[in-house]
Every structure is written in C-alpha cells, then in structure tokens.
Design a protein around this motif. Structure first.
Motif, PDB file in Angstrom:
ATOM      1  N   ILE A 109     -10.518  17.562  12.920  1.00  0.00           N
ATOM      2  CA  ILE A 109      -9.060  17.552  13.078  1.00  0.00           C
ATOM      3  C   ILE A 109      -8.656  18.213  14.389  1.00  0.00           C
ATOM      4  O   ILE A 109      -7.896  17.644  15.177  1.00  0.00           O
ATOM      5  CB  ILE A 109      -8.392  18.266  11.888  1.00  0.00           C
ATOM      6  CG1 ILE A 109      -8.614  17.477  10.598  1.00  0.00           C
ATOM      7  CG2 ILE A 109      -6.885  18.442  12.144  1.00  0.00           C
ATOM      8  CD1 ILE A 109      -8.179  18.200   9.348  1.00  0.00           C
ATOM      9  N   SER A 110      -9.175  19.418  14.661  1.00  0.00           N
ATOM     10  CA  SER A 110      -8.775  20.158  15.866  1.00  0.00           C
ATOM     11  C   SER A 110      -9.261  19.478  17.143  1.00  0.00           C
ATOM     12  O   SER A 110      -8.599  19.560  18.182  1.00  0.00           O
ATOM     13  CB  SER A 110      -9.309  21.597  15.804  1.00  0.00           C
ATOM     14  OG  SER A 110     -10.722  21.625  15.802  1.00  0.00           O
ATOM     15  N   GLN A 111     -10.401  18.807  17.078  1.00  0.00           N
ATOM     16  CA  GLN A 111     -10.921  18.093  18.246  1.00  0.00           C
ATOM     17  C   GLN A 111     -10.374  16.671  18.355  1.00  0.00           C
ATOM     18  O   GLN A 111     -10.766  15.916  19.232  1.00  0.00           O
ATOM     19  CB  GLN A 111     -12.452  18.070  18.196  1.00  0.00           C
ATOM     20  CG  GLN A 111     -13.088  19.450  18.331  1.00  0.00           C
ATOM     21  CD  GLN A 111     -14.609  19.426  18.205  1.00  0.00           C
ATOM     22  OE1 GLN A 111     -15.255  18.402  18.476  1.00  0.00           O
ATOM     23  NE2 GLN A 111     -15.201  20.545  17.814  1.00  0.00           N
ATOM     24  N   LYS A 112      -9.472  16.331  17.446  1.00  0.00           N
ATOM     25  CA  LYS A 112      -8.801  15.034  17.442  1.00  0.00           C
ATOM     26  C   LYS A 112      -9.790  13.864  17.415  1.00  0.00           C
ATOM     27  O   LYS A 112      -9.634  12.864  18.124  1.00  0.00           O
ATOM     28  CB  LYS A 112      -7.864  14.913  18.637  1.00  0.00           C
ATOM     29  CG  LYS A 112      -6.765  15.969  18.625  1.00  0.00           C
ATOM     30  CD  LYS A 112      -5.821  15.813  19.822  1.00  0.00           C
ATOM     31  CE  LYS A 112      -4.718  16.884  19.775  1.00  0.00           C
ATOM     32  NZ  LYS A 112      -3.779  16.768  20.911  1.00  0.00           N
ATOM     33  N   LEU A 113     -10.774  14.004  16.559  1.00  0.00           N
ATOM     34  CA  LEU A 113     -11.789  12.969  16.417  1.00  0.00           C
ATOM     35  C   LEU A 113     -11.413  11.928  15.367  1.00  0.00           C
ATOM     36  O   LEU A 113     -12.035  10.874  15.291  1.00  0.00           O
ATOM     37  CB  LEU A 113     -13.129  13.611  16.052  1.00  0.00           C
ATOM     38  CG  LEU A 113     -13.676  14.623  17.061  1.00  0.00           C
ATOM     39  CD1 LEU A 113     -14.969  15.241  16.534  1.00  0.00           C
ATOM     40  CD2 LEU A 113     -13.907  13.974  18.418  1.00  0.00           C
ATOM     41  N   ILE A 114     -10.411  12.240  14.544  1.00  0.00           N
ATOM     42  CA  ILE A 114      -9.940  11.302  13.528  1.00  0.00           C
ATOM     43  C   ILE A 114      -8.418  11.199  13.621  1.00  0.00           C
ATOM     44  O   ILE A 114      -7.750  12.155  14.012  1.00  0.00           O
ATOM     45  CB  ILE A 114     -10.362  11.737  12.112  1.00  0.00           C
ATOM     46  CG1 ILE A 114      -9.990  13.194  11.833  1.00  0.00           C
ATOM     47  CG2 ILE A 114     -11.863  11.515  11.922  1.00  0.00           C
ATOM     48  CD1 ILE A 114     -10.365  13.687  10.438  1.00  0.00           C
ATOM     49  N   LYS A 115      -7.891  10.053  13.272  1.00  0.00           N
ATOM     50  CA  LYS A 115      -6.453   9.809  13.386  1.00  0.00           C
ATOM     51  C   LYS A 115      -5.652  10.600  12.366  1.00  0.00           C
ATOM     52  O   LYS A 115      -4.562  11.089  12.660  1.00  0.00           O
ATOM     53  CB  LYS A 115      -6.160   8.314  13.216  1.00  0.00           C
ATOM     54  CG  LYS A 115      -6.626   7.444  14.369  1.00  0.00           C
ATOM     55  CD  LYS A 115      -6.243   5.996  14.128  1.00  0.00           C
ATOM     56  CE  LYS A 115      -6.672   5.114  15.292  1.00  0.00           C
ATOM     57  NZ  LYS A 115      -6.295   3.690  15.054  1.00  0.00           N
ATOM     58  N   SER A 116      -6.164  10.696  11.159  1.00  0.00           N
ATOM     59  CA  SER A 116      -5.456  11.385  10.085  1.00  0.00           C
ATOM     60  C   SER A 116      -6.351  12.485   9.506  1.00  0.00           C
ATOM     61  O   SER A 116      -7.577  12.334   9.477  1.00  0.00           O
ATOM     62  CB  SER A 116      -5.068  10.402   8.974  1.00  0.00           C
ATOM     63  OG  SER A 116      -4.229   9.377   9.479  1.00  0.00           O
ATOM     64  N   PRO A 117      -5.767  13.556   8.998  1.00  0.00           N
ATOM     65  CA  PRO A 117      -6.556  14.674   8.463  1.00  0.00           C
ATOM     66  C   PRO A 117      -7.046  14.401   7.048  1.00  0.00           C
ATOM     67  O   PRO A 117      -6.874  15.216   6.140  1.00  0.00           O
ATOM     68  CB  PRO A 117      -5.559  15.830   8.499  1.00  0.00           C
ATOM     69  CG  PRO A 117      -4.251  15.168   8.229  1.00  0.00           C
ATOM     70  CD  PRO A 117      -4.312  13.844   8.958  1.00  0.00           C
ATOM     71  N   ILE A 118      -7.642  13.234   6.862  1.00  0.00           N
ATOM     72  CA  ILE A 118      -8.051  12.821   5.522  1.00  0.00           C
ATOM     73  C   ILE A 118      -9.500  12.361   5.501  1.00  0.00           C
ATOM     74  O   ILE A 118     -10.086  12.014   6.534  1.00  0.00           O
ATOM     75  CB  ILE A 118      -7.160  11.689   4.973  1.00  0.00           C
ATOM     76  CG1 ILE A 118      -7.362  10.401   5.786  1.00  0.00           C
ATOM     77  CG2 ILE A 118      -5.701  12.101   4.968  1.00  0.00           C
ATOM     78  CD1 ILE A 118      -6.645   9.189   5.215  1.00  0.00           C
ATOM     79  N   PHE A 119     -10.064  12.354   4.314  1.00  0.00           N
ATOM     80  CA  PHE A 119     -11.324  11.656   4.063  1.00  0.00           C
ATOM     81  C   PHE A 119     -11.208  11.060   2.671  1.00  0.00           C
ATOM     82  O   PHE A 119     -10.484  11.577   1.810  1.00  0.00           O
ATOM     83  CB  PHE A 119     -12.547  12.582   4.187  1.00  0.00           C
ATOM     84  CG  PHE A 119     -12.607  13.701   3.200  1.00  0.00           C
ATOM     85  CD1 PHE A 119     -13.295  13.566   2.000  1.00  0.00           C
ATOM     86  CD2 PHE A 119     -11.987  14.919   3.473  1.00  0.00           C
ATOM     87  CE1 PHE A 119     -13.362  14.610   1.090  1.00  0.00           C
ATOM     88  CE2 PHE A 119     -12.052  15.970   2.572  1.00  0.00           C
ATOM     89  CZ  PHE A 119     -12.736  15.816   1.378  1.00  0.00           C
TER      90      PHE A 119
END
Length: 388
Positions: free
Chosen positions: A209-219
C-alpha cells in the motif's frame, strides 16, 4: 498462522505458495492461483491445539498458469492448508509460505538455522545482493508446543510479480520439531501490523500500500475444494468477479485485537439456534472453531459427540444433516452439510467444527471455502458473497 497436516496444523495456518510469474508494473492486481494436491491425511485434534496456541491470550504438487500475474497454488492434504511460492532476495530464492490472515509475521527457514528441516528450502542471505541485516530478534510459539525464533532483516520480496522493496523478513535460526516436519518453509501474515512479533516492522500488505504497488488496499481470497478438483486464488489489489456467486455484503471489521474480527448476528445449526457472537476470519485455520458453550450447542443440533479434545464425531451421511447457516449483516451464508463432515477414519467421521477454549469464534477454511471474501485493510471491512 501455520497449518500442519493435522488439526493443530489445520487451525493454525493456511498456506499459500507463489510460483514463478512475470514481473508486473506498479498498481497491477496480484493473483495467486491455488491448485489441489491429491495427497490426503487429516487430523482434527492437532488443528484445535494449534488454534489454542495462536490465540492463547483469549483462552477461556504445483501447476503453472499462463495468465500474467498469476501464481500456481497447492492444496495440501485435502484442504488442510494451502501454500504458495514467494520469491525473496536478488537473485530470487523461492520459498513455500503459508498465507495467513490470522497472524502478521513474515518468516521462513534460513541457512542461519541450526535445526531447520532437511526438506525445507532455506533462505541464504549471503546470496542476495539486496539483503540488509538487522539486529531485531523475534520469537513465535504455538499451543501444540511448536515454536520458531530468529533475527530480522530486510530484502526484496516478490509476490507473483509484485516486488516489495526493503520488506522486513524473519530469518529462522531455530525451529521446533513440529515446524521441522511441516511441508512449508515459513509463514506470510496478512493480519494487522499491531500484532506483528517484531515491532516497528511493516507487513507485506502495509508495504504494498505505502509503495503504491496495488491500486486498492485490498486482497481477496477464493479457496477451492479438493472434492471439486481444488483450485483457488489470492488476489492483491482487486477481486475476481468470476468467483462471486451472489451479492457482496459489506461487513465492518473490528481490528482492535489485530485480527479480521466480524460480528455474526445469528447462527442456525441443525436443531440449535445461536444468538450473536464475534468471529475471526482466518485462512490459517482449517475448521470452524466456536467457544466451548457455542460448540456444545452446535454439536447438540447435529447430534455430534464430544471427543474431549476439541473435536466431535458426527453422522457420516451428509443427507442426514442440514446446512449450518450464519446471518452476517443481514445476509445469510451457508456451510453445506457435506463440509460439516471433515474427515472419515474407518466408520468414524469427525466434524468440521470444534472448540479450543477461546472467547471468540474462528471462521476457518470450512467457512472460507464456501464464501468469497474481499479484505479491505484501510476501512477496515470485508465483503463476503457465496462462492461461485
């Protein structure tokens, strides 16, 4: 939580292994596909023991997929646990890890370990160009007597093509015999960082999340059943509508204890009706575990017999059982009768539910296999729908 082939193992952990995958760019959803392993041997009692240890403070063969970003997963011993390959270091070293929503630590066997199992892949820090040593110590223990301890470090961790830079990793320097014999090399926690053993370290999800590797903070999680040829998927940053078999219900999460804790307003188990209670959604626990009082009511509803070790024997014929139904935020979710029969040894069948002396319930894989779940770490909440 780490699950072994037995019940203690079942309750403690669900494994998810990540295999080779093409690297993905930032903000691209991460998929983890699960394949079933036909090997089979289960034990309900050990799963109960593992859960007791995990929540002690509350006691009262892989197939490759060609899709970009997809990683093959293994289903160990008929849905006891799921695991996948995670790549660590530069060049990458591949490790089998358990993806566990019931714990927050990322740790695995290493060449620093004096007694790690001979079958385990041991991470060698000397072979990684991106490895950075740290002096922080960590130690984890479980109720069945298993434990592990070691030292922390930082390195690049690749989850199905998503490279997490400077991820905190726990290098095991010692493992108890239970871990030595386990098929996985370690554990990847997906609970909240408030319960991480090594303070001031971030979980892989925090860093994605902090490194902006995924669009949404979900899995999102889909676990297949061996009875239906297994399969499954972990997806980071998005969810897969192909596995959603009904309306998604949004459910608030209480993260005050570091877990994915939700409220179940009502439950019907055979002839028994049970009022509201709280439950932790835990991919690292195989069974449905209830408080002692609740478990007794559920067992009575199905005419199940208490074995005195946290497990129950139950009628082997699912046709003589009715589904277990939970009402969560106004929606009903079922555990079919077939999944209430967890294991059969000779003419004796063991139930898919039990108890572990806890003051809350654990919604383990028996629940998760029947319901698709989207975990939102930021809100926090979960969205649940019957699995397709």
């Amino acid at each position: 939580m780490k699950l072994t082939a037995s019940i203690a193992t079942l309750l403690a952990v669900t494994l998810f292994t990540i295999t080779d995958a093409a690297s993905t760019s930032k903000a691209k959803p991460l998929h983890f596909n699960l394949d079933a392993n036909p090997s089979y041997r289960r034990n309900a009692t050990r799963s109960v023991l593992r859960a007791r240890g995990k929540y002690a403070s509350h006691l009262t063969g892989l197939t490759e997929f060609s899709r970009p970003g997809a990683v093959a997963m293994a289903d160990y011993e008929n849905d006891i646990e799921y695991y996948g390959n995670v790549k660590v270091g530069t060049p990458a070293q591949t490790l089998k890890l358990n993806f566990d929503t019931g714990s927050a630590d990322l740790w695995f066997a290493s060449t620093l370990c004096s007694n790690c199992g001979s079958k385990h892949k041991k991470f060698n820090p000397k072979k990684s160009k991106t490895y950075k040593k740290d002096s922080t110590k960590w130690s984890i223990g479980y109720g069945d007597g298993s434990s592990a301890s070691g030292t922390m470090a930082y390195d690049t961790v690749n989850l199905g093509g998503i490279s997490i830079k400077k991820q905190g990793i726990g290098l095991a320097q010692r493992e108890s015999s239970a871990f030595v014999s386990d098929p996985v090399d370690g554990l990847l926690g997906l609970a909240f960082n408030s319960i991480i053993t090594a303070e001031n370290f971030k979980t892989p999800m925090d860093n994605m999340i902090s490194q902006k590797l995924i669009k949404s903070p979900i899995f999102s999680v889909y676990l297949g059943k061996q009875a239906k040829k297994g399969g499954g998927e972990f997806l980071f940053g998005a969810y897969n509508s192909a596995h959603v078999g009904g309306k998604l219900t949004t459910v608030p999460v209480d993260k005050s204890q570091g877990f994915w804790d939700i409220k179940i307003s009502k439950m019907t188990a055979g002839k028994s009706s049970i009022g509201s209670f709280r439950g932790i959604i835990d991919t690292g626990t195989t069974l449905l575990l209830f408080t002692d009082e609740m478990a007794a009511k559920v067992a009575k509803g199905y005419g199940a017999k208490d074995n005195g070790d946290g497990t129950y024997t139950i009628n082997c014929d699912p046709k003589k059982l009715s589904p277990l139904v939970m009402t969560i935020n106004g929606a009903k979710f079922q555990i079919p009768a077939a999944d209430l029969v967890f294991d059969k040894i000779g003419n004796t069948c063991y139930a898919g539910f039990g108890y572990a002396g806890l003051d809350f319930a654990i919604l383990g894989d028996v629940f998760i296999k029947n319901n698709y779940i989207i975990f939102n770490q930021k809100v926090p909440n979960v969205r649940i729908a019957p699995v397709k």
